[in-house]
Design an enzyme around this catalytic site. Structure first.
Site, PDB file in Angstrom:
ATOM      1  N   ASP A 290       0.836  -1.201   0.000  1.00  0.00           N
ATOM      2  CA  ASP A 290       0.000   0.000   0.000  1.00  0.00           C
ATOM      3  C   ASP A 290       0.874   1.255   0.000  1.00  0.00           C
ATOM      4  O   ASP A 290       1.415   1.644   1.035  1.00  0.00           O
ATOM      5  CB  ASP A 290      -0.911  -0.034   1.237  1.00  0.00           C
ATOM      6  CG  ASP A 290      -1.864   1.149   1.286  1.00  0.00           C
ATOM      7  OD1 ASP A 290      -1.950   1.897   0.290  1.00  0.00           O
ATOM      8  OD2 ASP A 290      -2.546   1.305   2.333  1.00  0.00           O
ATOM      9  N   LYS A 297       1.457   7.921   0.695  1.00  0.00           N
ATOM     10  CA  LYS A 297       1.800   7.900   2.118  1.00  0.00           C
ATOM     11  C   LYS A 297       3.117   8.641   2.322  1.00  0.00           C
ATOM     12  O   LYS A 297       4.103   8.345   1.644  1.00  0.00           O
ATOM     13  CB  LYS A 297       1.974   6.451   2.601  1.00  0.00           C
ATOM     14  CG  LYS A 297       0.664   5.717   2.831  1.00  0.00           C
ATOM     15  CD  LYS A 297       0.888   4.352   3.444  1.00  0.00           C
ATOM     16  CE  LYS A 297      -0.411   3.583   3.557  1.00  0.00           C
ATOM     17  NZ  LYS A 297      -1.345   4.118   4.552  1.00  0.00           N
ATOM     18  N   ASP A 308       0.147  -5.261   4.331  1.00  0.00           N
ATOM     19  CA  ASP A 308      -1.248  -4.907   4.062  1.00  0.00           C
ATOM     20  C   ASP A 308      -2.044  -6.068   3.434  1.00  0.00           C
ATOM     21  O   ASP A 308      -3.223  -5.930   3.144  1.00  0.00           O
ATOM     22  CB  ASP A 308      -1.311  -3.657   3.165  1.00  0.00           C
ATOM     23  CG  ASP A 308      -2.439  -2.713   3.569  1.00  0.00           C
ATOM     24  OD1 ASP A 308      -2.961  -2.861   4.695  1.00  0.00           O
ATOM     25  OD2 ASP A 308      -2.799  -1.840   2.760  1.00  0.00           O
ATOM     26  N   ASP A 368      -5.807   6.485  -0.460  1.00  0.00           N
ATOM     27  CA  ASP A 368      -5.182   5.631   0.548  1.00  0.00           C
ATOM     28  C   ASP A 368      -6.225   4.832   1.341  1.00  0.00           C
ATOM     29  O   ASP A 368      -5.874   3.981   2.149  1.00  0.00           O
ATOM     30  CB  ASP A 368      -4.324   6.493   1.492  1.00  0.00           C
ATOM     31  CG  ASP A 368      -3.315   5.678   2.272  1.00  0.00           C
ATOM     32  OD1 ASP A 368      -3.136   4.478   1.938  1.00  0.00           O
ATOM     33  OD2 ASP A 368      -2.707   6.228   3.213  1.00  0.00           O
ATOM     34  N   GLU A 370      -7.943   2.446   0.290  1.00  0.00           N
ATOM     35  CA  GLU A 370      -8.130   1.477  -0.795  1.00  0.00           C
ATOM     36  C   GLU A 370      -8.650   0.135  -0.327  1.00  0.00           C
ATOM     37  O   GLU A 370      -9.309  -0.571  -1.076  1.00  0.00           O
ATOM     38  CB  GLU A 370      -6.803   1.283  -1.553  1.00  0.00           C
ATOM     39  CG  GLU A 370      -5.841   0.253  -0.951  1.00  0.00           C
ATOM     40  CD  GLU A 370      -5.343   0.584   0.455  1.00  0.00           C
ATOM     41  OE1 GLU A 370      -5.402   1.766   0.840  1.00  0.00           O
ATOM     42  OE2 GLU A 370      -4.902  -0.335   1.164  1.00  0.00           O
ATOM     43  N   ARG A 372     -10.972  -0.804   1.761  1.00  0.00           N
ATOM     44  CA  ARG A 372     -12.429  -0.958   1.750  1.00  0.00           C
ATOM     45  C   ARG A 372     -12.964  -1.052   0.327  1.00  0.00           C
ATOM     46  O   ARG A 372     -14.001  -1.659   0.094  1.00  0.00           O
ATOM     47  CB  ARG A 372     -13.072   0.190   2.551  1.00  0.00           C
ATOM     48  CG  ARG A 372     -12.897   1.553   1.954  1.00  0.00           C
ATOM     49  CD  ARG A 372     -13.177   2.667   2.953  1.00  0.00           C
ATOM     50  NE  ARG A 372     -12.036   2.886   3.851  1.00  0.00           N
ATOM     51  CZ  ARG A 372     -12.037   3.739   4.863  1.00  0.00           C
ATOM     52  NH1 ARG A 372     -13.115   4.446   5.145  1.00  0.00           N
ATOM     53  NH2 ARG A 372     -10.961   3.886   5.607  1.00  0.00           N
TER      54      ARG A 372
HETATM   55  N1  BES Z   1      -3.330  -0.054   5.087  1.00  0.00           N
HETATM   56  C1  BES Z   1      -3.755   1.164   5.667  1.00  0.00           C
HETATM   57  C2  BES Z   1      -4.067   1.045   7.151  1.00  0.00           C
HETATM   58  C3  BES Z   1      -2.897   0.753   8.050  1.00  0.00           C
HETATM   59  C4  BES Z   1      -2.239   1.792   8.677  1.00  0.00           C
HETATM   60  C5  BES Z   1      -2.501  -0.540   8.297  1.00  0.00           C
HETATM   61  C6  BES Z   1      -1.177   1.514   9.515  1.00  0.00           C
HETATM   62  C7  BES Z   1      -1.433  -0.821   9.148  1.00  0.00           C
HETATM   63  C8  BES Z   1      -0.776   0.216   9.758  1.00  0.00           C
HETATM   64  C9  BES Z   1      -5.012   1.676   4.973  1.00  0.00           C
HETATM   65  O1  BES Z   1      -5.122   1.353   3.632  1.00  0.00           O
HETATM   66  C10 BES Z   1      -5.000   3.162   5.049  1.00  0.00           C
HETATM   67  O2  BES Z   1      -4.110   3.750   4.502  1.00  0.00           O
HETATM   68  N2  BES Z   1      -5.984   3.747   5.736  1.00  0.00           N
HETATM   69  C11 BES Z   1      -6.088   5.144   5.880  1.00  0.00           C
HETATM   70  C12 BES Z   1      -7.519   5.547   5.612  1.00  0.00           C
HETATM   71  C13 BES Z   1      -7.741   7.035   5.515  1.00  0.00           C
HETATM   72  C14 BES Z   1      -7.059   7.600   4.296  1.00  0.00           C
HETATM   73  C15 BES Z   1      -9.212   7.282   5.464  1.00  0.00           C
HETATM   74  C16 BES Z   1      -5.683   5.512   7.298  1.00  0.00           C
HETATM   75  O3  BES Z   1      -5.995   4.755   8.208  1.00  0.00           O
HETATM   76  O4  BES Z   1      -5.030   6.528   7.478  1.00  0.00           O
HETATM   77 ZN    ZN Z   2      -4.126  -0.347   3.030  1.00  0.00          ZN
HETATM   78 MN    MN Z   3      -4.162   2.727   2.370  1.00  0.00          MN
END
Ligand code: BES
Ligand code: ZN
Ligand code: MN
Length: 586
Positions: A290, A297, A308, A368, A370, A372
């Site tokens: 990711d 990111k 991920d 990000d 993604e 869901r």
């Molecule tokens: N894969 C990440 C979530 C994640 C964060 C997993 C840290 C393990 C450690 C997910 O795809 C993500 O980036 N989520 C975002 C969502 C936001 C943009 C609404 C998040 O949690 O910041």
């Molecule tokens: Zn992710």
């Molecule tokens: Mn993400």
């Protein structure tokens, strides 16, 4: 899987006479005397007098242990250990005895037993020529069942000997583990080994370096699990099919169509009799890496995103365990929508409106978010085969790790289902905290755009884990009982190693369901607390034997990503270690 070849057996011999390299004896601490009780007697001042001994000790050994306990202030407190060497005077059967404190008996949880057995083992494994260890199982209590004591001891052995495939040195090898217990619990032992092997598989897949991991890594692993087993594997690798049938998942895949096209993988287990009484679907987030997409990111936040795909690894490992244990009353299908989240000129961008297989239109507000997007379509596909319930496992939100730290955030739309999963997971020592998904969470994912129904971020800054859960659950009808495990805070240790957390919860849950439906060959260990089998959907807001080969390639091999599958025992250490990067998790 360093301990795959360890032989496990039971013995009811006297613990201190057993011939082994090491002996582990857990002890409890006597509860502290009440504040209003009279002055302490001299014996109570002696810390060793505050220990509950689970075994009768010969006088010389007892005197020796008490002397050490006094000197080292060992009183059976949780995590404290005391070591005694074999001598002609104390007549210990084992070369070394480690007494490990578990704290007060009625406070001991399964995970405390695992952590302390692990700690004692780790100490012994550092010593020269340690090949066999006898472990006295702690007395069963309301919170730690006799079955859990076996299971967690086995897991501790696997944990203590685990090394990833990329490690320079293989993990320490133990030839024999003797579980000291009055009763032989062979069935529990077999299940415990399958669970621990599943956990190791998750760790292997997650620890695999990002430059060597592709959607095909998961495909090959699925095929390996399908080989010589009751598991049927289906892989959809046509991008055109995915674009047409799973358009929201495809939206994520657009960033890597050329380099690593998406795969929709399903694995199906049914008992040979064809007489399953319940059908359960499992959906695991399988984002290979990711990057965040165009809303990339920043800096260190991208580090650890090779993990991920942990949800997908858990789904695969669950099927591996089912292949080994063959429950007779349940039918299980696992679904993995596998793709990286990367960038090229066609990758998704914010302000898009895309279709889903459930018919809802999705506003993309954050590239990000993604996970869901992949999961909503996978949930719809899972629902099409009409399971009685769907369980999703995903490293979905940083918000989950803010909310519950390194616990599994367990959510859903059905309280009974959620509770049964929590009971199963806790009996296996997994850290679980439940969160409620409310009507507001569904409100907060409504899109304000004319052409869209739902949005892939929350309209508010808070409740990120619950709104993501609401989004994922929108892939099926309100009537479908669903549980969702957000493991974003649980999948890796602070030093960036896979934990394998959540696969034991899922497999134990499935075994409990199987047992409650009539058992059969693979009846499950009793959980510490009662579980019920009623699973009525609550409306939203109410709360509401292991395969022979492994497809992972060692980075040492040239062209590793496309090489042939290797036996786990053939795993080779890499010649070069992947560059370590600093860590800061979102
Ligand atoms: N894969 C990440 C979530 C994640 C964060 C997993 C840290 C393990 C450690 C997910 O795809 C993500 O980036 N989520 C975002 C969502 C936001 C943009 C609404 C998040 O949690 O910041
Ligand atoms: Zn992710
Ligand atoms: Mn993400």
């Amino acid at each position: 899987m360093g301990s795959a070849k360890t032989r496990f057996s039971f013995s009811s011999e006297k613990a201190t006479s057993i011939k082994a390299d090491g002996l582990i004896i857990p002890v409890f601490k006597k509860p502290a005397p009440k504040a209003d009780s009279k002055a302490k007697s001299p014996k109570e001042v002696d810390p060793s007098a505050s220990i509950v001994w689970p075994v009768t000790l010969d006088k010389t050994l007892k005197d020796e242990i008490e002397a050490i306990a006094l000197e080292e202030k060992f009183d059976g407190s949780k995590g404290k250990t005391l070591t005694v060497r074999q001598s002609s005077a104390n007549k210990l059967g084992a070369r070394r005895l480690v007494i490990v404190g578990l704290g007060e008996i009625d406070k001991v949880l399964p995970r405390h037993w695992e952590a302390n057995a692990h700690k004692a083992l780790a100490g012994l494994l550092g010593l020269k020529d340690f090949k066999s260890v006898a472990i006295l199982l702690p007395e069963a209590t309301e919170k730690l069942s006799a079955e859990a004591a076996v299971s967690l001891a086995v897991d501790a052995v696997f944990q203590a000997t685990y090394k990833s495939m990329e490690a320079k040195e293989p993990g320490p090898k133990l030839d024999s583990i003797i579980l000291i217990s009055d009763k032989k619990r062979e069935n529990t032992l077999q299940q415990a080994q399958a669970l621990a092997e599943a956990r190791s598989l998750v760790k292997d897949l997650v620890n695999h370096p990002s430059n060597l991991k592709t959607t095909n890594t998961l495909v090959e692993q699925a095929k390996t699990i399908g080989k010589n087993s009751a598991i049927k594997v289906n892989v959809q690798s046509s991008s055109a099919w995915i674009e047409k049938n799973m358009p929201c998942f495809f939206t994520v895949a657009k960033g890597s169509l050329a380099s690593d096209p998406p795969k929709f993988i399903s694995l199906h287990y049914a008992p040979k009799s064809g007489k399953a009484k319940k059908k359960i679907a499992i959906v695991g987030k399988s984002v290979i890496f990711d990057t965040g997409g165009y809303q990339v990111k920043p800096g260190d936040y991208m580090v650890t995103m090779k993990g991920d795909m942990t949800g997908g690894a858990v789904a695969l490992a669950t099927m591996q365990a089912l292949a080994a244990l063959q429950p007779q009353n349940i039918e299980v299908t696992a679904y993995l929508a596998a793709t990286p989240n990367k960038i090229d000129s066609d990758a998704m961008i914010p302000d898009s409106i895309v279709n889903t297989s459930c018919g809802k239109k999705v506003e993309i507000r954050h590239t990000d978010a993604e996970g869901r997007l992949t999961l909503i379509d996978a949930v719809t596909k899972a629902a099409e085969s009409k399971p009685e319930e769907i369980i999703t496992i995903a490293t979905l939100t940083g918000a989950a790790s803010v909310a519950v730290g390194s616990y599994i955030a367990l959510m859903g739309n059905n309280e009974a289902l959620r509770d049964r999963i929590a009971v199963a997971g806790r009996s296996q020592g997994e850290p679980i905290q439940t969160l409620d998904v409310t009507e507001d969470d569904f409100e907060n994912i409504k899109s304000k755009l004319d052409g869209a129904d739902i949005i892939n971020t929350s309209q508010r800054k808070n409740r990120g884990a619950q709104t993501a859960a609401a989004f994922v659950m929108s892939g099926a009808s309100d009537e479908m009982p669903m549980a969702h495990m957000d493991i974003a805070g649980a999948d890796m240790t602070p030093d960036e190693k896979a934990t394998g957390v959540s696969v034991k919860t899922i497999v134990q849950y499935l075994l409990n369901e199987d047992a409650s439906l009539g058992g059969g060959k693979a009846s499950a260990p009793k959980p510490a607390a009662k579980s019920t089998t009623t699973s009525k959907a609550a409306p939203k807001g109410k709360v509401a034997k292991a395969p022979a080969t492994a497809p992972l390639k060692s980075p040492a091999k040239k062209g590793a990503a496309k090489g042939t599958p290797k036996k786990p025992s053939d795993r080779q250490p890499p010649k070069a270690k992947p560059a370590a990067s600093p860590k800061k998790k979102k």
